[in-house]
Enzyme design. Structure first.
Site, PDB file in Angstrom:
ATOM      1  N   ASN A  32       0.882  -1.176   0.000  1.00  0.00           N
ATOM      2  CA  ASN A  32       0.000   0.000   0.000  1.00  0.00           C
ATOM      3  C   ASN A  32       0.915   1.220   0.000  1.00  0.00           C
ATOM      4  O   ASN A  32       1.468   1.586   1.033  1.00  0.00           O
ATOM      5  CB  ASN A  32      -0.879  -0.052   1.257  1.00  0.00           C
ATOM      6  CG  ASN A  32      -1.693   1.217   1.444  1.00  0.00           C
ATOM      7  OD1 ASN A  32      -1.794   2.041   0.533  1.00  0.00           O
ATOM      8  ND2 ASN A  32      -2.273   1.367   2.631  1.00  0.00           N
ATOM      9  N   LYS A  74       0.189   4.236  -0.327  1.00  0.00           N
ATOM     10  CA  LYS A  74      -0.453   5.428   0.239  1.00  0.00           C
ATOM     11  C   LYS A  74      -0.222   6.634  -0.687  1.00  0.00           C
ATOM     12  O   LYS A  74      -0.139   6.454  -1.903  1.00  0.00           O
ATOM     13  CB  LYS A  74       0.036   5.671   1.676  1.00  0.00           C
ATOM     14  CG  LYS A  74      -0.132   4.417   2.546  1.00  0.00           C
ATOM     15  CD  LYS A  74       0.027   4.661   4.017  1.00  0.00           C
ATOM     16  CE  LYS A  74      -0.180   3.350   4.763  1.00  0.00           C
ATOM     17  NZ  LYS A  74      -0.147   3.494   6.207  1.00  0.00           N
ATOM     18  N   HIS A 108      -9.520   1.460   4.632  1.00  0.00           N
ATOM     19  CA  HIS A 108      -8.253   1.601   5.364  1.00  0.00           C
ATOM     20  C   HIS A 108      -8.475   2.567   6.533  1.00  0.00           C
ATOM     21  O   HIS A 108      -9.258   3.513   6.422  1.00  0.00           O
ATOM     22  CB  HIS A 108      -7.168   2.133   4.426  1.00  0.00           C
ATOM     23  CG  HIS A 108      -5.817   2.117   5.064  1.00  0.00           C
ATOM     24  ND1 HIS A 108      -5.405   3.104   5.922  1.00  0.00           N
ATOM     25  CD2 HIS A 108      -4.809   1.203   5.007  1.00  0.00           C
ATOM     26  CE1 HIS A 108      -4.187   2.801   6.361  1.00  0.00           C
ATOM     27  NE2 HIS A 108      -3.806   1.656   5.823  1.00  0.00           N
ATOM     28  N   GLU A 116      -5.645  -4.743  10.504  1.00  0.00           N
ATOM     29  CA  GLU A 116      -4.616  -3.741  10.760  1.00  0.00           C
ATOM     30  C   GLU A 116      -4.930  -3.011  12.059  1.00  0.00           C
ATOM     31  O   GLU A 116      -5.735  -2.064  12.059  1.00  0.00           O
ATOM     32  CB  GLU A 116      -4.565  -2.726   9.614  1.00  0.00           C
ATOM     33  CG  GLU A 116      -4.273  -3.338   8.260  1.00  0.00           C
ATOM     34  CD  GLU A 116      -3.663  -2.322   7.302  1.00  0.00           C
ATOM     35  OE1 GLU A 116      -2.555  -2.583   6.810  1.00  0.00           O
ATOM     36  OE2 GLU A 116      -4.277  -1.273   7.058  1.00  0.00           O
ATOM     37  N   GLY A 174       2.275   2.332  10.839  1.00  0.00           N
ATOM     38  CA  GLY A 174       3.242   3.418  10.690  1.00  0.00           C
ATOM     39  C   GLY A 174       3.917   3.829  11.993  1.00  0.00           C
ATOM     40  O   GLY A 174       4.552   4.865  12.066  1.00  0.00           O
ATOM     41  N   SER A 177       3.200  -2.090  10.503  1.00  0.00           N
ATOM     42  CA  SER A 177       4.643  -2.168  10.760  1.00  0.00           C
ATOM     43  C   SER A 177       5.253  -3.527  10.417  1.00  0.00           C
ATOM     44  O   SER A 177       6.171  -3.995  11.091  1.00  0.00           O
ATOM     45  CB  SER A 177       4.962  -1.779  12.207  1.00  0.00           C
ATOM     46  OG  SER A 177       4.532  -0.442  12.453  1.00  0.00           O
TER      47      SER A 177
HETATM   48  P1  PGA Z   1       2.682   0.334   7.762  1.00  0.00           P
HETATM   49  O1  PGA Z   1       1.237   0.584   7.112  1.00  0.00           O
HETATM   50  O2  PGA Z   1       3.222  -0.929   7.174  1.00  0.00           O
HETATM   51  O3  PGA Z   1       3.477   1.554   7.382  1.00  0.00           O
HETATM   52  O4  PGA Z   1       2.467   0.224   9.232  1.00  0.00           O
HETATM   53  C1  PGA Z   1       0.372  -0.490   6.866  1.00  0.00           C
HETATM   54  C2  PGA Z   1      -0.898   0.021   6.264  1.00  0.00           C
HETATM   55  O5  PGA Z   1      -1.354   1.117   6.644  1.00  0.00           O
HETATM   56  O6  PGA Z   1      -1.486  -0.626   5.385  1.00  0.00           O
END
Ligand code: PGA
Length: 260
Positions: free
Chosen positions: A10, A12, A102, A176, A182, A222
């Site tokens: 993803n 983003k 999301h 998630e 993040g 993460s």
């Molecule tokens: P991350 O994000 O791997 O940066 O924690 C995962 C997501 O939001 O799909």
């Protein structure tokens, strides 16, 4: 039942045309070097809308074994919806998947369970496979409400699934935990497996054991090369939805190696 792991990036709101090309080339060439080893898992990238067509053309030109998805879509069909992008448009530029609900969309753009349900129906209508995101906030976990929150998020989607079992079986759920996105804080294997097992059990109750045993449930939050293998090895974890670590080809490849 053995489910083929799905490793989904993803991106983003990241990736200009040039960096998107560089990233997909990095991932694609890394996969080519791995040859047969990687075929055990399915690899997906979800660039921002503006880079989808660039990535699509590159995937065709180079023949990389990578699928394409979007990060959101409109509920409606083509028409007067300024600023929106609908499923037919996404199909037109090579998307197979779409991420829905999301936590960033829920948090910053007011997406409710009801909206996510409607988007799920639209995705199926337009021939896209939805990746429906669920997960609790830190305060919800601390209040012991994780399962109740995830159950409500799942239940909002159930009435919108198609009747055909072949299509239902394709549904992807991404668990998630919002506090892990993040933040560098990853759910422990026990925390992840507990919620994934609940999700599968709930799907089994609602959709039947056969469908529940085929639906892939991804972990997100993460995930990185150092923790991917342990998470993906869990009984009810069938891959990952990866944010930060999906923006570096080597990290993303490292996660793919953890799933192979
Ligand atoms: P991350 O994000 O791997 O940066 O924690 C995962 C997501 O939001 O799909």
């Amino acid at each position: 039942m053995r489910r083929r792991p799905l490793i989904a990036g993803n991106w983003k709101m990241n990736g200009l045309v040039e960096t998107a090309l560089e990233l997909v080339d990095g991932i694609g060439s890394g996969l080519s070097q791995r040859e047969g080893r990687q075929t055990s898992c399915e690899v997906l990238v979800c660039p921002p809308f503006t880079a989808i067509q660039t990535v699509n053309k590159q995937l065709s030109a180079k023949g990389y074994n990578i699928k394409l998805g979007a990060q959101n879509m409109a509920i409606e069909e083509p028409g007067a919806r300024t600023g929106e992008v609908c499923g037919i448009m996404l199909r037109n530029v090579g998307c197979h998947y779409v991420i829905l609900g999301h936590s960033e969309r829920r948090q910053f753009y007011g997406e409710t369970n009801e909206i996510v349900g409607k988007k799920t129906a639209s995705a199926y209508r337009d021939g896209l496979v939805p990746i429906v995101c669920v997960g609790e906030l830190l305060e919800e976990r601390e209040a012991g409400r994780t399962i109740a929150v995830v159950r409500a998020q799942l239940d909002a989607v159930m009435p919108h699934l198609p009747e055909e079992s072949g299509k239902r079986n394709n549904l992807v759920i991404a668990y998630e935990p919002v506090w892990a996105i993040g933040t560098g804080k990853v759910a422990s294997p026990q925390q992840a497996q507990e919620v994934h097992a609940f999700i599968r059990g709930h799907l089994s109750e609602k959709l039947g054991a056969d469908t529940a045993s085929r639906i892939r449930i991804l972990y997100g939050g993460s995930m990185k090369p150092s923790n991917a293998k342990e998470l993906i090895a869990l009984e009810d974890v069938d891959g990952g939805l990866i944010g930060g670590a999906a923006l570096k080809a080597q990290d993303f490849l490292g996660i793919i190696d953890g799933a192979a």
